[in-house]
Design a protein around this motif. Structure first.
Motif, PDB file in Angstrom:
ATOM      1  N   GLN A 107       2.609 -36.171 -47.275  1.00 22.67           N
ATOM      2  CA  GLN A 107       2.103 -35.196 -48.232  1.00 22.67           C
ATOM      3  C   GLN A 107       1.753 -35.819 -49.737  1.00 22.67           C
ATOM      4  N   GLY A 108       2.798 -36.725 -50.001  1.00 22.80           N
ATOM      5  CA  GLY A 108       2.676 -37.685 -51.307  1.00 22.80           C
ATOM      6  C   GLY A 108       1.669 -38.482 -51.440  1.00 22.80           C
ATOM      7  N   GLY A 109       0.954 -38.832 -50.238  1.00 28.89           N
ATOM      8  CA  GLY A 109      -0.236 -39.962 -50.316  1.00 28.89           C
ATOM      9  C   GLY A 109      -0.033 -41.089 -49.678  1.00 28.89           C
ATOM     10  N   THR A 110       1.308 -41.302 -49.215  1.00 31.99           N
ATOM     11  CA  THR A 110       1.972 -42.593 -48.670  1.00 31.99           C
ATOM     12  C   THR A 110       1.282 -42.841 -47.466  1.00 31.99           C
ATOM     13  N   PRO A 111       0.595 -44.068 -47.119  1.00 32.74           N
ATOM     14  CA  PRO A 111       0.225 -44.180 -45.757  1.00 32.74           C
ATOM     15  C   PRO A 111       0.870 -44.178 -44.493  1.00 32.74           C
ATOM     16  N   VAL A 112       0.587 -43.562 -43.592  1.00 32.58           N
ATOM     17  CA  VAL A 112       1.481 -43.640 -42.267  1.00 32.58           C
ATOM     18  C   VAL A 112       0.776 -44.198 -41.273  1.00 32.58           C
ATOM     19  N   SER A 113       1.192 -45.047 -40.548  1.00 31.51           N
ATOM     20  CA  SER A 113       0.596 -45.491 -39.306  1.00 31.51           C
ATOM     21  C   SER A 113       1.623 -45.491 -38.022  1.00 31.51           C
ATOM     22  N   THR A 114       1.395 -44.650 -37.009  1.00 28.25           N
ATOM     23  CA  THR A 114       2.241 -44.607 -36.088  1.00 28.25           C
ATOM     24  C   THR A 114       1.466 -44.495 -34.514  1.00 28.25           C
ATOM     25  N   ASP A 115       2.010 -43.809 -33.339  1.00 30.63           N
ATOM     26  CA  ASP A 115       1.355 -43.387 -32.451  1.00 30.63           C
ATOM     27  C   ASP A 115       1.484 -42.084 -32.011  1.00 30.63           C
ATOM     28  N   VAL A 116       0.489 -41.765 -31.120  1.00 34.71           N
ATOM     29  CA  VAL A 116       0.640 -40.288 -30.615  1.00 34.71           C
ATOM     30  C   VAL A 116       0.629 -40.339 -29.003  1.00 34.71           C
ATOM     31  N   ARG A 117       1.134 -39.637 -28.230  1.00 35.93           N
ATOM     32  CA  ARG A 117       1.204 -39.635 -27.016  1.00 35.93           C
ATOM     33  C   ARG A 117       0.466 -38.201 -26.617  1.00 35.93           C
ATOM     34  N   TYR A 118      -0.338 -38.466 -25.882  1.00 37.75           N
ATOM     35  CA  TYR A 118      -1.132 -37.129 -25.347  1.00 37.75           C
ATOM     36  C   TYR A 118      -1.064 -37.024 -23.823  1.00 37.75           C
ATOM     37  N   TYR A 149      -5.423 -27.509 -21.694  1.00 41.82           N
ATOM     38  CA  TYR A 149      -4.272 -27.471 -22.298  1.00 41.82           C
ATOM     39  C   TYR A 149      -3.688 -28.892 -22.401  1.00 41.82           C
ATOM     40  N   TRP A 150      -3.149 -29.103 -23.808  1.00 43.76           N
ATOM     41  CA  TRP A 150      -2.737 -30.581 -23.873  1.00 43.76           C
ATOM     42  C   TRP A 150      -1.449 -30.425 -24.894  1.00 43.76           C
ATOM     43  N   ARG A 151      -0.880 -31.372 -24.894  1.00 44.30           N
ATOM     44  CA  ARG A 151       0.174 -31.583 -25.759  1.00 44.30           C
ATOM     45  C   ARG A 151       0.058 -32.789 -26.277  1.00 44.30           C
ATOM     46  N   ARG A 152       0.413 -32.895 -27.804  1.00 48.30           N
ATOM     47  CA  ARG A 152       0.202 -34.097 -28.757  1.00 48.30           C
ATOM     48  C   ARG A 152       1.605 -34.311 -29.531  1.00 48.30           C
ATOM     49  N   ASP A 153       2.142 -35.356 -29.066  1.00 46.64           N
ATOM     50  CA  ASP A 153       3.521 -35.999 -29.621  1.00 46.64           C
ATOM     51  C   ASP A 153       3.221 -37.000 -30.670  1.00 46.64           C
ATOM     52  N   LEU A 154       3.333 -36.684 -31.936  1.00 45.18           N
ATOM     53  CA  LEU A 154       3.441 -37.616 -33.045  1.00 45.18           C
ATOM     54  C   LEU A 154       4.891 -38.236 -33.294  1.00 45.18           C
ATOM     55  N   ARG A 155       4.956 -39.684 -33.208  1.00 45.00           N
ATOM     56  CA  ARG A 155       6.145 -40.187 -33.239  1.00 45.00           C
ATOM     57  C   ARG A 155       6.808 -40.415 -34.494  1.00 45.00           C
ATOM     58  N   THR A 156       8.148 -40.358 -34.956  1.00 46.50           N
ATOM     59  CA  THR A 156       8.481 -40.413 -36.304  1.00 46.50           C
ATOM     60  C   THR A 156       8.337 -41.696 -36.730  1.00 46.50           C
ATOM     61  N   THR A 157       8.389 -41.891 -38.059  1.00 41.21           N
ATOM     62  CA  THR A 157       8.310 -43.293 -38.440  1.00 41.21           C
ATOM     63  C   THR A 157       9.499 -43.193 -39.650  1.00 41.21           C
ATOM     64  N   PRO A 158       9.662 -44.412 -40.373  1.00 43.71           N
ATOM     65  CA  PRO A 158      10.536 -44.395 -41.683  1.00 43.71           C
ATOM     66  C   PRO A 158       9.766 -43.548 -42.749  1.00 43.71           C
ATOM     67  N   GLN A 159       8.531 -43.449 -42.621  1.00 41.56           N
ATOM     68  CA  GLN A 159       8.165 -42.545 -43.900  1.00 41.56           C
ATOM     69  C   GLN A 159       7.779 -41.100 -43.448  1.00 41.56           C
ATOM     70  N   ALA A 160       7.624 -40.783 -42.428  1.00 38.20           N
ATOM     71  CA  ALA A 160       7.510 -39.354 -42.095  1.00 38.20           C
ATOM     72  C   ALA A 160       8.079 -38.945 -40.709  1.00 38.20           C
ATOM     73  N   THR A 161       8.431 -37.610 -40.732  1.00 38.33           N
ATOM     74  CA  THR A 161       8.760 -37.053 -39.219  1.00 38.33           C
ATOM     75  C   THR A 161       7.910 -36.776 -38.473  1.00 38.33           C
ATOM     76  N   GLY A 162       7.941 -36.928 -37.108  1.00 36.48           N
ATOM     77  CA  GLY A 162       7.024 -36.670 -36.342  1.00 36.48           C
ATOM     78  C   GLY A 162       7.321 -35.160 -35.575  1.00 36.48           C
ATOM     79  N   TYR A 163       6.362 -34.699 -34.973  1.00 35.74           N
ATOM     80  CA  TYR A 163       6.547 -33.281 -34.230  1.00 35.74           C
ATOM     81  C   TYR A 163       5.766 -33.207 -33.198  1.00 35.74           C
ATOM     82  N   LEU A 164       5.755 -31.928 -32.347  1.00 33.28           N
ATOM     83  CA  LEU A 164       5.259 -31.694 -31.286  1.00 33.28           C
ATOM     84  C   LEU A 164       4.199 -30.726 -31.343  1.00 33.28           C
ATOM     85  N   GLU A 165       2.982 -30.978 -31.023  1.00 34.12           N
ATOM     86  CA  GLU A 165       1.933 -29.774 -31.123  1.00 34.12           C
ATOM     87  C   GLU A 165       1.512 -29.380 -29.536  1.00 34.12           C
ATOM     88  N   THR A 166       0.917 -28.343 -29.385  1.00 36.25           N
ATOM     89  CA  THR A 166       0.193 -27.979 -28.162  1.00 36.25           C
ATOM     90  C   THR A 166      -1.017 -27.258 -28.485  1.00 36.25           C
TER      91      THR A 166
END
Length: 280
Positions: A107-118, A149-166
């Motif tokens: 939200q503050g504009g800090t770049p975030v790089s992580t992986d997402v499981r589908y 139907y699909w699930r998207r799991d964004l992994r948590t990083t030191p910069q941001a908290t991940g979440y689960l999405e369907t």
């Protein structure tokens, strides 16, 4: 997705994956299912398909890109094609899974790089009609309806908290498949191709953010293109494919007791790769 503090908006990213789409299933005919005497027999054939795809998803605020997700995914599918007097009915099912790279920001504009499981699956069916031409060539226009139907799991990083999405989406599609004898160099081969358009009719996206609870949005779909081209060799076929998805920005849904709003930004996906299939 975008999160906004009403009336001032903040931005957060959600992405999606799609199955793709649903592969057009046409194959060599086998197995005769006998109908009662006096009626034409129904021929039936099975097709198993594997696709290795490169998934490329982007979300936008106007012309500004908010995030990008890209990487390989694997799709496995199966279909059964029924044919009576060149009128066809083809139910199909597919599953998808994979990990892709996420490139966005907080939200503050800090770049975030992580992986997402589908992980996802889809079912659907097409109805078509086969038209025969010279040299054993044929064209099959068709219309279809499918649900994914699909699930998207964004992994948590030191910069941001991940979440689960369907996500789940009902969509219509229409196009044409074709087969014809070709000559490549001095070698005779049989080629195939498919081209079509699809339109999401109803799409629901549910995400559970820490501190916000579960929120649903419904982005509207736009027309997108899909297609494939390749070569048939006996019961085998292989080639290249493309699949696209286009979504408008959703309406804002209140969250956090009405202090915030959640919305899915304008989004698009371009998916392409290689496919292999075998008829039974």
């Amino acid at each position: 997705m975008r999160i906004s503090r009403l009336p001032r908006r903040l931005t957060c990213a959600l992405a999606l994956s799609f199955l793709l789409p649903a592969t057009g299933a046409f194959a060599l005919e086998a197995d005769f299912l006998q109908e009662p005497s006096g009626e034409s027999p129904v021929t039936a054939s099975n097709l198993a398909t594997a696709r290795l795809e490169y998934f490329n998803w982007r979300e936008y605020d106007g012309d500004t890109r908010l995030l990008k997700e890209s990487g390989p995914r694997l799709q496995l599918g199966a279909s059964r094609r029924y044919n009576r007097e060149d009128i066809t009915f083809t139910p199909h099912v597919e599953g998808m899974f994979g990990y892709v790279d996420y490139d966005g920001h907080t939200q503050g504009g800090t770049p975030v790089s992580t992986d997402v499981r589908y992980v996802g699956f889809g079912i659907g069916a097409d109805i078509g009609a086969v038209y025969h031409f010279v040299a054993e060539s044929q064209v099959e226009p068709y219309l279809g309806l499918a649900w994914n139907y699909w699930r998207r799991d964004l992994r948590t990083t030191p910069q941001a908290t991940g979440y689960l999405e369907t996500w789940d989406s009902v969509f219509a599609r229409g196009g044409a498949r074709a087969e014809a004898d070709l000559v490549i160099g001095a070698t005779p081969v049989r080629g195939y191709g498919e081209l079509g358009l699809k339109l999401p009719l109803s799409t629901y996206n549910s995400a559970k953010f820490p501190g916000f609870g579960k929120v649903n949005v419904s982005p509207k779909g736009n027309l997108s293109l899909y297609g494939s081209v390749g070569i048939v060799k006996g019961p085998w076929r292989g080639g290249l494919f493309y699949d696209g998805w286009r979504f408008q920005a959703s309406d804002v849904t209140p969250a956090g007791g009405g202090a915030f709003g959640l919305m899915q930004p304008k989004s698009r996906a371009d998916i392409f790769g290689i496919e292999a299939a075998r008829a039974f």
